[in-house]
Design a protein around this motif. Structure first.
Motif, PDB file in Angstrom:
ATOM      1  N   ALA A 384       2.130  19.953 -41.006  1.00 55.08           N
ATOM      2  CA  ALA A 384       2.714  19.974 -39.558  1.00 55.08           C
ATOM      3  C   ALA A 384       4.390  19.998 -39.822  1.00 55.08           C
ATOM      4  N   GLN A 385       4.976  20.541 -38.915  1.00 55.91           N
ATOM      5  CA  GLN A 385       6.364  20.840 -38.921  1.00 55.91           C
ATOM      6  C   GLN A 385       6.779  19.789 -37.724  1.00 55.91           C
ATOM      7  N   TYR A 386       8.055  18.714 -38.151  1.00 57.95           N
ATOM      8  CA  TYR A 386       8.352  17.602 -37.189  1.00 57.95           C
ATOM      9  C   TYR A 386      10.106  18.174 -36.921  1.00 57.95           C
ATOM     10  N   ARG A 387      10.313  18.160 -35.915  1.00 55.37           N
ATOM     11  CA  ARG A 387      11.830  18.310 -35.675  1.00 55.37           C
ATOM     12  C   ARG A 387      12.341  16.897 -34.964  1.00 55.37           C
ATOM     13  N   CYS A 388      13.474  16.392 -35.637  1.00 50.25           N
ATOM     14  CA  CYS A 388      13.962  15.273 -34.722  1.00 50.25           C
ATOM     15  C   CYS A 388      14.392  15.288 -33.420  1.00 50.25           C
ATOM     16  N   PRO A 389      14.368  14.518 -32.607  1.00 50.16           N
ATOM     17  CA  PRO A 389      15.008  14.628 -31.210  1.00 50.16           C
ATOM     18  C   PRO A 389      16.223  14.891 -31.279  1.00 50.16           C
ATOM     19  N   ILE A 390      16.541  15.624 -30.329  1.00 49.14           N
ATOM     20  CA  ILE A 390      18.121  16.155 -30.162  1.00 49.14           C
ATOM     21  C   ILE A 390      18.734  15.645 -28.935  1.00 49.14           C
ATOM     22  N   LYS A 391      19.872  14.862 -29.205  1.00 44.92           N
ATOM     23  CA  LYS A 391      20.838  14.148 -28.083  1.00 44.92           C
ATOM     24  C   LYS A 391      21.809  15.336 -27.993  1.00 44.92           C
ATOM     25  N   MET A 392      21.816  15.893 -26.595  1.00 42.98           N
ATOM     26  CA  MET A 392      22.689  17.145 -26.220  1.00 42.98           C
ATOM     27  C   MET A 392      23.941  16.345 -25.593  1.00 42.98           C
ATOM     28  N   LEU A 393      25.210  16.846 -26.319  1.00 42.19           N
ATOM     29  CA  LEU A 393      26.501  16.660 -25.928  1.00 42.19           C
ATOM     30  C   LEU A 393      27.090  17.655 -25.078  1.00 42.19           C
ATOM     31  N   GLY A 394      28.113  17.278 -23.979  1.00 43.11           N
ATOM     32  CA  GLY A 394      28.497  18.184 -23.013  1.00 43.11           C
ATOM     33  C   GLY A 394      27.452  18.147 -21.823  1.00 43.11           C
ATOM     34  N   GLN A 402       5.869  19.157 -13.428  1.00 42.78           N
ATOM     35  CA  GLN A 402       5.434  17.674 -13.436  1.00 42.78           C
ATOM     36  C   GLN A 402       4.702  17.178 -14.483  1.00 42.78           C
ATOM     37  N   TYR A 403       4.337  18.347 -15.430  1.00 49.83           N
ATOM     38  CA  TYR A 403       3.489  17.825 -16.544  1.00 49.83           C
ATOM     39  C   TYR A 403       4.085  16.854 -17.853  1.00 49.83           C
ATOM     40  N   THR A 404       3.551  15.691 -18.160  1.00 48.52           N
ATOM     41  CA  THR A 404       4.162  15.113 -19.102  1.00 48.52           C
ATOM     42  C   THR A 404       4.550  15.818 -20.219  1.00 48.52           C
ATOM     43  N   PHE A 405       5.813  15.168 -20.895  1.00 46.50           N
ATOM     44  CA  PHE A 405       6.032  15.991 -22.227  1.00 46.50           C
ATOM     45  C   PHE A 405       4.984  16.070 -23.222  1.00 46.50           C
ATOM     46  N   PRO A 406       4.765  17.237 -23.894  1.00 50.95           N
ATOM     47  CA  PRO A 406       5.791  18.484 -23.933  1.00 50.95           C
ATOM     48  C   PRO A 406       5.340  19.613 -22.850  1.00 50.95           C
ATOM     49  N   TYR A 407       4.235  19.137 -22.157  1.00 45.43           N
ATOM     50  CA  TYR A 407       3.504  20.095 -21.448  1.00 45.43           C
ATOM     51  C   TYR A 407       4.148  20.781 -20.330  1.00 45.43           C
ATOM     52  N   GLY A 408       4.900  20.016 -19.757  1.00 48.82           N
ATOM     53  CA  GLY A 408       5.876  20.602 -18.623  1.00 48.82           C
ATOM     54  C   GLY A 408       7.220  21.551 -19.089  1.00 48.82           C
ATOM     55  N   GLY A 409       7.225  21.680 -20.415  1.00 46.83           N
ATOM     56  CA  GLY A 409       8.234  22.728 -20.934  1.00 46.83           C
ATOM     57  C   GLY A 409       9.610  21.809 -20.825  1.00 46.83           C
ATOM     58  N   GLN A 410       9.476  20.636 -21.274  1.00 48.00           N
ATOM     59  CA  GLN A 410      10.784  19.884 -21.522  1.00 48.00           C
ATOM     60  C   GLN A 410      11.305  20.353 -22.807  1.00 48.00           C
ATOM     61  N   GLY A 411      12.632  20.635 -22.795  1.00 48.30           N
ATOM     62  CA  GLY A 411      13.711  21.138 -23.813  1.00 48.30           C
ATOM     63  C   GLY A 411      14.277  22.636 -23.368  1.00 48.30           C
ATOM     64  N   PRO A 412      15.109  23.020 -23.863  1.00 49.70           N
ATOM     65  CA  PRO A 412      15.806  24.344 -23.892  1.00 49.70           C
ATOM     66  C   PRO A 412      14.884  25.566 -23.586  1.00 49.70           C
ATOM     67  N   ASN A 413      14.676  25.999 -22.487  1.00 47.54           N
ATOM     68  CA  ASN A 413      13.907  27.406 -22.076  1.00 47.54           C
ATOM     69  C   ASN A 413      12.311  27.400 -22.920  1.00 47.54           C
TER      70      ASN A 413
END
Length: 639
Positions: A384-394, A402-413
Motif C-alpha cells: 500500500a502507498q501512504y501519503r503524509c497529511p498535507i498542511k496547506m499554507l496561503g 457530507q460523506y466522511t473523509f475520504p469519501y466526501g472528496g476531501q482534498g484538492p480536486n
C-alpha cells in the motif's frame, strides 16, 4: 429371508399371471440382461449434482473420476438395465463404503422404465429405501419397484428395451483428498441376492457390472495472495488514526490451509503503531471444534532485517485442531481480512514549501502452512502507498460533500462517493489561510450536469465552512437518461484579491442496480407424482454498484406462473460496495448470486416469470427499493 419388497413382488406376479401364466411363457433369450452403474454427469440432474465436473471421458461409463477435494459434495449414479425384456419389477442391492460415501436420496427420474404405467395411474409399489450394515464399514442399500395393472385392463404391458434407467441414487462424498493423501478409490458393488429383475414368469439374475469412484488431489489452480486495503492511504491531518487491513485472497480449500503469517513494514518517521483488531473470516472455518488464535506485535526496533527508521507489525493467525487433534473440513477458501492494523499519522508536510511525502507500507515475511506443516506456495503480495497529511499554507479552499473523509472528496480536486436519484447533496467549502479558518467570506458554487446548471453562494462560518444544499432533480420525462452520470461542482472564493477554487465530481446512479435476472435453464418439467422429488428452479441475479462505502442489500426473487399465481420466492442478505476510496468513480463493482426455489406441484405449465428486487432491507421491516425491478421469463413444461 426375503424382504417385504420381494414378497410384494411375488404377490404382484401372481396377480398378473393368474389367468395367462402358461400362455405367456416366454421363449429363451440369447442374452441375459445386465445391471450397470453409470456416470450421467451433472447434466443428468444439475440441481442434485454439486461435485465438480468429472473427467469428460468417464460420463456414460462405470467410472466416476474427480480431480480435487470433493469433501461434502454430492453426485448421483444412474442404475441402468441393458437388454431388458418383459420386465415388470426390479430390485437392487448396492454396496458402498461408508468411510467414503454417505447416502442422501433416491428417486426414479423422468423417463424411468416404468414411466408409462405410472403416467396411466396404475398402482406403483415402491417400498422405502432400506439399509443393512456389513462388515468392514460397508453398507447395503436395498430398493425396488413394481406395479399392479388395474383390474380389467385389456392391454398387458411390460418393459422391453435397452438401455433403461431404473433409478438415480444420490451420495455425499465424506472422504477428503490432500497433499498427503492424494488418492481415494472406492467401488459400487452389488449384492446378487437383492439385485434381480422380474418378468411375469421368471426371476432373472442379471449380469452385474460394478461402478468405480476415484478422487485424486491436484494442486489448486490458485495460490493465496496477501494484500493491504486500502491500496492508497491519505490521512487528512497529523494525529489522525490510520487503519490498514491485511487481507488474503485466492485461498482454495484444496490446500488445507490452517496458518497465515505476514509482517507489515512501515516508516516510523511517518507512522506510529497503536493497536490492532482481528478479522472474522478465518473464524468461519473453525466450525468443527477447531479454534483460532491471533498474534500481532509491533515493537521490532533493531531487527537487523529492517531498513533504517522502519518498524513492523508481525502478525499470525493459526487454526488449532479439535481436542482429538483433527481438522474438520471445509478448510479456508475465498478471501477475507486477517487483521486491521492501526497507526497514528505523525508527520505532515507544508504545501507549497515542501513536496508531498510518500512511503510504502510493505508486506514482508509472508508464509502460509497447511495442516501437515508444509509451506503453501503464495502469490506476489500487494503493498500500500501512504501519503503524509498535507498542511496547506496561503489561501486554500477544499470542496467536499457530507460523506466522511475520504469519501466526501476531501482534498484538492478529489471526487466524492456517488448519490442516488433524488438524494440531497450537501456541499461544503472550507476556506483556510495559513491553515486557519477564514470567516464571513462569500463562496460561489456552480453545479453542472447535462441540461442542469445550478448556482448558489454562502458565507463561511466560524470554522471557515460555507454550506449549500440541493436535491438531485428527477424530471417526469426520461429521468434516467437525463440525470444519471457524472455531476461536477466548482467552488470559488476571493480573499485579499486572491481567488482560489476547488472542484469535485460525483456519480448519480442507482445505489444498487440489478442488471439481469435469468433462469439457469430455459425450461423445467412439472412433476405432480407423489413421492418423487420435485425439481428445483435455478436463477441467477447479476447486480452492480458504484458505491465506495459499503451498504446493506437484501435481494429477493419472486416467481409467478403463466396465470400469475405465486409459486415461490427466495431472499439473500449481504453488503455491497468497493469498501475503500475507489477511483475511477464510474467503475462498477459487479456481483452474481444464485437462488434455488422448488417448483411446486400446483404451478401451471406455460411461460413463467421471475422478478428480482434490491432493497436496503425487506419492506416488512421498513425497507425501500434501491432500483427498479428486473424480470425475465422461462418455460414450465408438462412431463
Amino acid at each position: 429371508m426375503k424382504s417385504k419388497f420381494l414378497k410384494t413382488v411375488t404377490i404382484t406376479v401372481l396377480l398378473l399371471t393368474s389367468m395367462l401364466a402358461v400362455l405367456n411363457a416366454l421363449p429363451a433369450h440369447a442374452q441375459t440382461p445386465t445391471l450397470q452403474i453409470i456416470n450421467p454427469g451433472p447434466d443428468g440432474y444439475p440441481a442434485k449434482w454439486t461435485a465438480s465436473m468429472p473427467d469428460a471421458g468417464t460420463i456414460g461409463t462405470e467410472h466416476f473420476n474427480f480431480t480435487g477435494d470433493q469433501y461434502d459434495k454430492t453426485f448421483f449414479i444412474n442404475v441402468t438395465v441393458v437388454d431388458a425384456y418383459d420386465i415388470i419389477g426390479w430390485g437392487i442391492g448396492i454396496i458402498y463404503d461408508t468411510a467414503v460415501l454417505e447416502y442422501v436420496s433416491a428417486w426414479r427420474p423422468a423417463g424411468h422404465i416404468f414411466a408409462y404405467p405410472e403416467s396411466q395411474g396404475w398402482t406403483m409399489i415402491v417400498p422405502s429405501v432400506s439399509f443393512e450394515d456389513l462388515p468392514g464399514g460397508l453398507r447395503l442399500l436395498k430398493w425396488g419397484c413394481t406395479y399392479v395393472m388395474p383390474e380389467g385392463e385389456y392391454y398387458s404391458w411390460n418393459y422391453t428395451g435397452t438401455p433403461g434407467v431404473l433409478c438415480q441414487i444420490q451420495f455425499r462424498i465424506k472422504a477428503s483428498v490432500n497433499r498427503m493423501n492424494p488418492l481415494v478409490t472406492s467401488v459400487f458393488d452389488w449384492d446378487p441376492e437383492w439385485s434381480k429383475l422380474y418378468t411375469s414368469t421368471e426371476t432373472i439374475s442379471p449380469v452385474l457390472e460394478k461402478g468405480y469412484l476415484k478422487i485424486q488431489w491436484a494442486p489448486p489452480a490458485k495460490v493465496p495472495t496477501f494484500y493491504l486495503k486500502p491500496a492508497i492511504i491519505k490521512p487528512e491531518k497529523k494525529g489522525d488514526d490510520v487503519a490498514v487491513e491485511v487481507w488474503v485472497r485466492d485461498v482454495e480449500a484444496g490446500w488445507s490451509i490452517i496458518a497465515f503469517q505476514v509482517a507489515v513494514w512501515f516508516n516510523t518517521t511517518c507512522l506510529q503503531a497503536t493497536y490492532y483488531e482481528t478479522g472474522t473470516w478465518l473464524d468461519g472455518f473453525a466450525n468443527g471444534g477447531e479454534s483460532v488464535i491471533y498474534i500481532a506485535e509491533n515493537d521490532f526496533h533493531g531487527d537487523p532485517i529492517l531498513p533504517y527508521c522502519y518498524n513492523k507489525w508481525f502478525c499470525g493467525a493459526v487454526m488449532l485442531p479439535t481436542e482429538t487433534g483433527e481438522y474438520v473440513p471445509p478448510f479456508p477458501s475465498g478471501e477475507g481480512m486477517l487483521f486491521r492494523l492501526h497507526f497514528t499519522a505523525v508527520k505532515e508536510t507544508l504545501f507549497p514549501l515542501e513536496p508531498e511525502c510518500w512511503t510504502t507500507l510493505q508486506i514482508r515475511e509472508e508464509e502460509v502452512w497447511d495442516m501437515f506443516g508444509m509451506a503453501v506456495p503464495i502469490g506476489v503480495s500487494e503493498h500500500a502507498q501512504y501519503r503524509c497529511p498535507i498542511k496547506m499554507l496561503g489561501l486554500q479552499i477544499d470542496l467536499y460533500t457530507q460523506y466522511t473523509f475520504p469519501y466526501g472528496g476531501q482534498g484538492p480536486n478529489n471526487p466524492s462517493d456517488m448519490f442516488a436519484p433524488q438524494a440531497e447533496v450537501v456541499l461544503n467549502a472550507r476556506v483556510l489561510y495559513n491553515d486557519y479558518p477564514v470567516q464571513m467570506k462569500l463562496v460561489a458554487f456552480e453545479i453542472r450536469h447535462g441540461e442542469f446548471y445550478i448556482y448558489r453562494e454562502a458565507y463561511t462560518n466560524e470554522d471557515g465552512i460555507a454550506t449549500v444544499k440541493f436535491r438531485i432533480p428527477w424530471p417526469c420525462v426520461n429521468p434516467v437518461e437525463r440525470v444519471f452520470g457524472k455531476w461536477c461542482v466548482i467552488a470559488t472564493v476571493e480573499v485579499a484579491e486572491q481567488v482560489k477554487n476547488d472542484t469535485l465530481c460525483f456519480m448519480v446512479w442507482w445505489p444498487v442496480e440489478i442488471t439481469s435476472v435469468y433462469s439457469k435453464y430455459s425450461e423445467y418439467y412439472q412433476n405432480k407424482l407423489i413421492g418423487q422429488p420435485q425439481p428445483n428452479m435455478e436463477f441467477t441475479v447479476e447486480y452492480r454498484t458504484l458505491r465506495m462505502q459499503p451498504i446493506p442489500l437484501t435481494l429477493t426473487v419472486t416467481v409467478y406462473d403463466e396465470l400469475g399465481f405465486f409459486i415461490g420466492y427466495a431472499t439473500f442478505e449481504t453488503t455491497v460496495g468497493w469498501g475503500d476510496y475507489h477511483i475511477p468513480i464510474d467503475e462498477f463493482k459487479t456481483y452474481s448470486t444464485d437462488f434455488t426455489i422448488p417448483l411446486p406441484t400446483n404451478a401451471v405449465v406455460g411461460e413463467a416469470t421471475v422478478y428480482a428486487n434490491a432493497y436496503n432491507k425487506l419492506p416488512w421491516f421498513g425497507g425501500v427499493p434501491y432500483c427498479p425491478e428486473a424480470s425475465n421469463t422461462f418455460v414450465i413444461k408438462k412431463p
